[in-house]
Design a protein around this motif. Structure first.
Motif, short mmCIF file in Angstrom:
data_model
loop_
_atom_site.label_atom_id
_atom_site.label_comp_id
_atom_site.label_asym_id
_atom_site.label_seq_id
_atom_site.Cartn_x
_atom_site.Cartn_y
_atom_site.Cartn_z
N THR A 160 0.80 -1.23 0.00
CA THR A 160 0.00 0.00 0.00
C THR A 160 0.83 1.27 0.00
O THR A 160 0.31 2.34 -0.26
N ASP A 161 2.12 1.16 0.30
CA ASP A 161 2.97 2.35 0.39
C ASP A 161 3.81 2.45 -0.88
O ASP A 161 4.88 1.87 -0.98
N TYR A 162 3.28 3.19 -1.85
CA TYR A 162 3.96 3.34 -3.13
C TYR A 162 3.62 4.70 -3.71
O TYR A 162 2.65 5.33 -3.32
N ALA A 163 4.45 5.16 -4.63
CA ALA A 163 4.23 6.46 -5.26
C ALA A 163 2.95 6.42 -6.08
O ALA A 163 2.68 5.45 -6.79
N THR A 164 2.14 7.48 -5.95
CA THR A 164 0.89 7.55 -6.70
C THR A 164 0.90 8.73 -7.65
O THR A 164 1.52 9.76 -7.38
N ALA A 165 0.21 8.58 -8.76
CA ALA A 165 0.14 9.64 -9.75
C ALA A 165 -0.54 10.86 -9.15
O ALA A 165 -1.62 10.77 -8.57
N GLY A 166 0.10 12.01 -9.28
CA GLY A 166 -0.46 13.24 -8.74
C GLY A 166 -0.24 13.41 -7.25
O GLY A 166 -0.68 14.38 -6.65
N GLY A 167 0.45 12.43 -6.61
CA GLY A 167 0.69 12.52 -5.17
C GLY A 167 2.07 13.06 -4.88
O GLY A 167 2.75 13.62 -5.75
N ASP A 168 2.51 12.90 -3.62
CA ASP A 168 3.80 13.41 -3.22
C ASP A 168 4.90 12.37 -3.33
O ASP A 168 6.03 12.60 -2.94
N GLY A 169 4.53 11.18 -3.87
CA GLY A 169 5.53 10.15 -4.06
C GLY A 169 5.87 9.38 -2.81
O GLY A 169 6.80 8.59 -2.79
#
Length: 222
Positions: A160-169
């Protein structure tokens, strides 16, 4: 205790309960902004790594809830049997991914792009020749070295802890319920505070009508 002290005490209890309700709400809001766990939330950010991969349409195959998942090596893509199927897959932390060669497209391997745990030999015959158990959350990009230039790439999203598009990475964000954040359910406090406030108002009205003065009027009995 005279009437003025009684009203003052009741009012203090009501005010304290209302303040506790407000602080509980603030704590729940703060707790709900913690990152981490539970099912992930948001589109994984591959940083453009899968752009141009013939069989990648932007979707990620969901294999969460499974102990193991299979990715085929040598599926039709990129002008021949030069693809991973699916090219992007999401598994739980602790799950095992198996790569199964189709026997098509010549020799293929599975190697991490940059630093990473994936490093298989090259195989051309069909069968499961490589597997990896993932025990750290994140995104794991990989390639087939002989056909990387054709676009034979893939990625495994873990946990669940991964970089997401449009997020803070820094991973996905989960909103916690108040009780999960370690605070009581606020409607209980709100109801109590409201009830006490009504009681205090009735007491004020009672003393004003009966004695012709407000309990806070100076000169009353202490």
């Amino acid at each position: 205790m005279n009437r003025r002290e009684f009203v003052r005490t009741a009012g203090g209890v009501a005010g304290g309960t209302a303040a506790l309700s407000a602080s509980g709400a603030a704590a729940a809001q703060e707790g709900g902004n913690e990152s981490g766990g539970g099912g992930g939330g948001g589109t994984p950010d591959f940083g453009g790594f899968l752009d141009g991969v013939g069989n990648f349409d932007g979707s990620v195959t969901d294999a969460t809830g499974q102990d193991s998942a299979t990715v085929e090596v040598g599926v039709q893509a990129n002008g021949g049997a030069y693809g991973f199927g699916p090219p992007a897959i999401h598994v739980d932390n602790g799950a095992t991914v198996q790569w199964e060669w189709t026997g098509e497209g010549g020799g293929h391997n599975v190697v991490s792009d940059g630093d990473g745990p994936l490093d298989s030999d090259t195989y051309s015959e069909s069968g499961v020749h490589y597997e990896q158990t993932f025990e750290e959350d994140g995104i794991y990009p990989y390639v087939c070295e002989p056909h990387q230039s054709l676009g034979m790439k893939g990625a495994v999203v873990v946990g669940t802890d991964y970089a997401t598009a449009g997020g803070d990475g820094e991973g996905s964000v989960e909103t916690l319920a108040p009780e999960e954040a370690g605070v009581p359910i606020q409607p209980h406090f709100v109801g109590i505070a409201t009830g006490l406030a009504i009681i205090v108002s009735l007491i004020f009205t009672f003393f004003t009508l009966k004695y012709g003065e407000s309990p806070h009027t100076s000169g009353g009995n202490d």
